[in-house]
Design a protein around this motif. Structure first.
Motif, PDB file in Angstrom:
ATOM      1  N   ALA A 137       1.272 -56.265  32.481  1.00  0.00           N
ATOM      2  CA  ALA A 137       0.964 -57.249  32.177  1.00  0.00           C
ATOM      3  C   ALA A 137       1.836 -58.382  32.492  1.00  0.00           C
ATOM      4  CB  ALA A 137       1.343 -58.102  30.823  1.00  0.00           C
ATOM      5  N   THR A 138       3.226 -58.039  33.004  1.00  0.00           N
ATOM      6  CA  THR A 138       4.328 -59.075  33.881  1.00  0.00           C
ATOM      7  C   THR A 138       3.950 -59.478  35.156  1.00  0.00           C
ATOM      8  OG1 THR A 138       6.039 -57.370  33.094  1.00  0.00           O
ATOM      9  CG2 THR A 138       5.702 -59.462  31.715  1.00  0.00           C
ATOM     10  N   GLU A 139       3.341 -58.254  35.753  1.00  0.00           N
ATOM     11  CA  GLU A 139       3.471 -58.248  37.270  1.00  0.00           C
ATOM     12  C   GLU A 139       2.332 -59.332  37.388  1.00  0.00           C
ATOM     13  OE1 GLU A 139       2.642 -54.771  39.158  1.00  0.00           O
ATOM     14  OE2 GLU A 139       4.796 -53.481  37.827  1.00  0.00           O
ATOM     15  N   LEU A 140       2.369 -60.333  38.044  1.00  0.00           N
ATOM     16  CA  LEU A 140       1.618 -61.700  37.611  1.00  0.00           C
ATOM     17  C   LEU A 140       0.746 -61.660  38.500  1.00  0.00           C
ATOM     18  CD1 LEU A 140       3.810 -64.545  36.252  1.00  0.00           C
ATOM     19  CD2 LEU A 140       1.812 -62.727  34.548  1.00  0.00           C
ATOM     20  N   SER A 141       0.692 -60.885  39.351  1.00  0.00           N
ATOM     21  CA  SER A 141       0.021 -60.341  40.668  1.00  0.00           C
ATOM     22  C   SER A 141      -1.346 -60.381  40.601  1.00  0.00           C
ATOM     23  CB  SER A 141       0.591 -59.977  41.957  1.00  0.00           C
ATOM     24  OG  SER A 141       0.366 -58.279  41.249  1.00  0.00           O
ATOM     25  N   TRP A 142      -0.981 -59.597  39.483  1.00  0.00           N
ATOM     26  CA  TRP A 142      -3.303 -59.013  38.885  1.00  0.00           C
ATOM     27  C   TRP A 142      -4.512 -60.328  38.743  1.00  0.00           C
ATOM     28  CZ3 TRP A 142      -5.119 -60.130  33.742  1.00  0.00           C
ATOM     29  CH2 TRP A 142      -4.271 -60.266  33.194  1.00  0.00           C
ATOM     30  N   LEU A 143      -3.309 -61.245  37.914  1.00  0.00           N
ATOM     31  CA  LEU A 143      -3.769 -62.301  38.400  1.00  0.00           C
ATOM     32  C   LEU A 143      -5.084 -63.020  39.179  1.00  0.00           C
ATOM     33  CD1 LEU A 143      -1.634 -64.763  35.312  1.00  0.00           C
ATOM     34  CD2 LEU A 143      -4.617 -63.778  34.870  1.00  0.00           C
ATOM     35  N   ASP A 144      -4.558 -62.072  40.525  1.00  0.00           N
ATOM     36  CA  ASP A 144      -5.172 -62.941  41.643  1.00  0.00           C
ATOM     37  C   ASP A 144      -6.445 -61.906  41.940  1.00  0.00           C
ATOM     38  OD1 ASP A 144      -2.670 -65.131  42.463  1.00  0.00           O
ATOM     39  OD2 ASP A 144      -2.123 -63.262  43.270  1.00  0.00           O
ATOM     40  N   GLN A 145      -6.448 -60.764  41.482  1.00  0.00           N
ATOM     41  CA  GLN A 145      -8.137 -60.308  40.720  1.00  0.00           C
ATOM     42  C   GLN A 145      -9.461 -60.423  41.038  1.00  0.00           C
ATOM     43  OE1 GLN A 145      -7.188 -55.619  40.679  1.00  0.00           O
ATOM     44  NE2 GLN A 145      -4.969 -56.570  40.836  1.00  0.00           N
ATOM     45  N   ILE A 146      -8.997 -61.340  39.961  1.00  0.00           N
ATOM     46  CA  ILE A 146     -10.144 -62.439  38.826  1.00  0.00           C
ATOM     47  C   ILE A 146     -10.614 -63.846  39.394  1.00  0.00           C
ATOM     48  CG2 ILE A 146     -10.953 -63.055  36.265  1.00  0.00           C
ATOM     49  CD1 ILE A 146      -8.285 -61.034  35.845  1.00  0.00           C
ATOM     50  N   PRO A 147     -11.764 -63.185  40.136  1.00  0.00           N
ATOM     51  CA  PRO A 147     -11.962 -65.141  39.991  1.00  0.00           C
ATOM     52  C   PRO A 147     -11.922 -66.045  39.493  1.00  0.00           C
ATOM     53  CG  PRO A 147     -14.217 -62.754  40.853  1.00  0.00           C
ATOM     54  CD  PRO A 147     -13.070 -61.954  39.955  1.00  0.00           C
ATOM     55  N   ALA A 148     -11.691 -66.986  39.957  1.00  0.00           N
ATOM     56  CA  ALA A 148     -11.661 -68.560  39.270  1.00  0.00           C
ATOM     57  C   ALA A 148     -12.612 -69.103  39.363  1.00  0.00           C
ATOM     58  CB  ALA A 148      -9.952 -68.870  40.029  1.00  0.00           C
ATOM     59  N   ASP A 149     -13.795 -69.213  39.683  1.00  0.00           N
ATOM     60  CA  ASP A 149     -14.945 -69.615  40.345  1.00  0.00           C
ATOM     61  C   ASP A 149     -15.565 -69.941  38.692  1.00  0.00           C
ATOM     62  OD1 ASP A 149     -15.584 -67.417  39.668  1.00  0.00           O
ATOM     63  OD2 ASP A 149     -17.332 -67.798  40.799  1.00  0.00           O
ATOM     64  N   LYS A 150     -15.088 -69.859  37.100  1.00  0.00           N
ATOM     65  CA  LYS A 150     -16.239 -69.860  36.170  1.00  0.00           C
ATOM     66  C   LYS A 150     -14.787 -70.220  35.066  1.00  0.00           C
ATOM     67  CE  LYS A 150     -19.625 -66.964  36.557  1.00  0.00           C
ATOM     68  NZ  LYS A 150     -18.866 -66.077  38.135  1.00  0.00           N
ATOM     69  N   PRO A 151     -15.246 -70.949  34.181  1.00  0.00           N
ATOM     70  CA  PRO A 151     -14.271 -71.028  32.312  1.00  0.00           C
ATOM     71  C   PRO A 151     -13.735 -69.575  32.343  1.00  0.00           C
ATOM     72  CG  PRO A 151     -16.297 -72.608  32.265  1.00  0.00           C
ATOM     73  CD  PRO A 151     -16.669 -71.297  33.939  1.00  0.00           C
ATOM     74  N   VAL A 152     -12.452 -69.260  32.206  1.00  0.00           N
ATOM     75  CA  VAL A 152     -12.024 -68.482  31.001  1.00  0.00           C
ATOM     76  C   VAL A 152     -11.396 -68.162  30.481  1.00  0.00           C
ATOM     77  CG1 VAL A 152      -9.745 -68.870  32.830  1.00  0.00           C
ATOM     78  CG2 VAL A 152     -10.027 -66.119  32.038  1.00  0.00           C
ATOM     79  N   LEU A 153     -11.788 -67.174  29.239  1.00  0.00           N
ATOM     80  CA  LEU A 153     -10.831 -67.096  27.745  1.00  0.00           C
ATOM     81  C   LEU A 153      -9.773 -65.839  28.374  1.00  0.00           C
ATOM     82  CD1 LEU A 153     -10.697 -66.405  25.325  1.00  0.00           C
ATOM     83  CD2 LEU A 153     -12.703 -65.769  24.864  1.00  0.00           C
ATOM     84  N   PHE A 154      -8.276 -66.220  27.788  1.00  0.00           N
ATOM     85  CA  PHE A 154      -7.964 -65.043  28.476  1.00  0.00           C
ATOM     86  C   PHE A 154      -6.899 -64.327  27.112  1.00  0.00           C
ATOM     87  CE2 PHE A 154      -3.437 -64.638  28.329  1.00  0.00           C
ATOM     88  CZ  PHE A 154      -3.338 -63.532  29.296  1.00  0.00           C
ATOM     89  N   LEU A 155      -7.194 -63.634  26.525  1.00  0.00           N
ATOM     90  CA  LEU A 155      -7.249 -63.228  25.398  1.00  0.00           C
ATOM     91  C   LEU A 155      -6.291 -61.889  24.903  1.00  0.00           C
ATOM     92  CD1 LEU A 155     -10.344 -62.464  23.016  1.00  0.00           C
ATOM     93  CD2 LEU A 155      -8.045 -61.308  22.403  1.00  0.00           C
ATOM     94  N   ALA A 156      -4.971 -62.653  24.259  1.00  0.00           N
ATOM     95  CA  ALA A 156      -3.827 -61.515  24.479  1.00  0.00           C
ATOM     96  C   ALA A 156      -4.065 -60.739  22.981  1.00  0.00           C
ATOM     97  CB  ALA A 156      -2.495 -61.779  25.130  1.00  0.00           C
ATOM     98  N   GLU A 157      -4.111 -60.600  22.324  1.00  0.00           N
ATOM     99  CA  GLU A 157      -3.960 -59.571  20.591  1.00  0.00           C
ATOM    100  C   GLU A 157      -3.118 -58.505  20.470  1.00  0.00           C
ATOM    101  OE1 GLU A 157      -6.485 -58.174  16.989  1.00  0.00           O
ATOM    102  OE2 GLU A 157      -7.501 -58.339  19.110  1.00  0.00           O
ATOM    103  N   GLY A 158      -2.077 -59.084  20.235  1.00  0.00           N
ATOM    104  CA  GLY A 158      -0.747 -57.467  19.503  1.00  0.00           C
ATOM    105  C   GLY A 158       0.106 -57.622  20.739  1.00  0.00           C
ATOM    106  N   ILE A 159       0.438 -58.726  21.699  1.00  0.00           N
ATOM    107  CA  ILE A 159       1.315 -57.892  22.805  1.00  0.00           C
ATOM    108  C   ILE A 159       2.380 -58.923  23.121  1.00  0.00           C
ATOM    109  CG2 ILE A 159      -0.682 -59.676  24.423  1.00  0.00           C
ATOM    110  CD1 ILE A 159       0.735 -57.751  27.172  1.00  0.00           C
ATOM    111  N   SER A 160       1.898 -60.462  22.408  1.00  0.00           N
ATOM    112  CA  SER A 160       3.347 -61.264  23.253  1.00  0.00           C
ATOM    113  C   SER A 160       4.926 -60.863  22.370  1.00  0.00           C
ATOM    114  CB  SER A 160       2.822 -62.762  22.449  1.00  0.00           C
ATOM    115  OG  SER A 160       2.752 -62.480  20.509  1.00  0.00           O
ATOM    116  N   MET A 161       4.326 -60.532  21.320  1.00  0.00           N
ATOM    117  CA  MET A 161       5.606 -60.077  20.996  1.00  0.00           C
ATOM    118  C   MET A 161       6.496 -58.912  21.840  1.00  0.00           C
ATOM    119  SD  MET A 161       2.997 -58.569  18.959  1.00  0.00           S
ATOM    120  CE  MET A 161       2.289 -59.961  17.930  1.00  0.00           C
ATOM    121  N   TYR A 162       5.556 -57.728  22.223  1.00  0.00           N
ATOM    122  CA  TYR A 162       6.336 -56.800  23.138  1.00  0.00           C
ATOM    123  C   TYR A 162       7.120 -57.969  24.378  1.00  0.00           C
ATOM    124  CZ  TYR A 162       4.983 -54.359  19.865  1.00  0.00           C
ATOM    125  OH  TYR A 162       3.868 -53.194  18.240  1.00  0.00           O
TER     126      TYR A 162
END
Length: 276
Positions: A137-162
């Motif tokens: 998750a912390t290698e933020l370049s992966w976000l560049d692989q996702i098109p940014a042409d539509k509204p996005v739901l970023f859903l992260a369940e059970g990860i923040s605490m790690y």
């Protein structure tokens, strides 16, 4: 998929086995909270001694109330936005894409460690408009692989605490900067949840460490510019909590006079970008 799938996971990635198993147990309850038949089918495909996890059905609400709440919020987002993108970070072996069953106008990305994604490919089938990204998750370049042409739901369940606080804030900021509009749906432990980690079977058995405590939505709103709070509930005030057992409800009544304990597990929902 008739042959059993072997597994070899360590650290936080192992926690997905416990959450999967608890969802499978819930599916057999007379009145399930989540009713995830996909979880039942998944554990039957995996070669693992599930009794070794040391959990039973009484612990299921800790997982299923949260997951069911985020299923509801995810469906609401998709219904409100039409063509959109869903990014499910830390997907583990959760079957949300199959439970939610989005239409053809939704591009869905499940994201997790490479070993987890490899396991998902063996346990679950593919489907149209469904993508798998193998990355920390912390290698933020992966976000560049996702098109940014539509509204996005970023859903992260059970990860923040790690994550560390610095890594977590950087991740949320990058999402808000990358996409023009959408929602952040993410759960947190407060300071009680983090400090009690040595008593948590799930954390102790996997050798994991919890880091990031979020005590209220203000912790996010003050650090991630452009966000606005849409909803904030706890495990005991979630709309899905009434589906849980009488034992769970009694626990909720017992600790309601101790706010730090009552608020240990929090589920947040934020909007960002222009308001439609």
């Amino acid at each position: 998929m008739t042959d059993k799938v072997s597994i070899d996971l360590t650290g936080p990635a192992q926690t997905m086995l416990t959450t999967l198993y608890l969802k499978a147990l819930d599916a057999d309850f007379e009145r399930p909270v989540l009713g995830d038949r996909f979880a039942k089918e998944a554990i039957e495909r995996i070669d693992y001694d599930w009794n070794d996890l040391g959990v039973n059905g009484k612990w299921a609400p800790i997982v299923t109330i949260r997951t069911a709440q985020y299923d509801i919020w995810a469906k609401q987002f998709i219904a409100a936005h039409g063509p959109c993108t869903v990014v499910h970070l830390g997907c583990g072996l959760d079957s949300r894409v199959f439970r939610v069953d989005p239409g053809a106008d939704v591009q869905w990305y499940d994201v997790d460690f490479p070993g987890v994604i490899e396991l998902r490919q063996k346990v679950y089938p593919s489907r149209p408009n469904y993508h798998l990204l193998a990355t920390p998750a912390t290698e933020l370049s992966w976000l560049d692989q996702i098109p940014a042409d539509k509204p996005v739901l970023f859903l992260a369940e059970g990860i923040s605490m790690y994550l560390t606080e610095d890594d977590g804030i950087a991740l949320l900021r990058r999402v808000v900067e990358r996409f023009p509009s959408g929602e952040l749906q993410i759960d947190f432990y407060n300071w009680v949840g983090i400090r009690s980690q040595k008593t948590q079977t799930l954390v102790r058995k996997t050798g994991s460490t919890l880091h990031w405590a979020v005590n209220s939505p203000d912790d996010i709103l003050s650090n991630v510019a452009g966000t606005r709070l849409l909803a904030s509930v706890t495990i005991f005030s979630a709309s899905t909590a009434p589906r849980a057992s009488k034992l769970f409800k009694a626990l909720g009544r017992a600790i309601r006079v101790v706010p730090p304990v009552r608020n240990a597990l929090q589920y947040h929902r934020y909007g960002f970008g222009p308001v439609s």
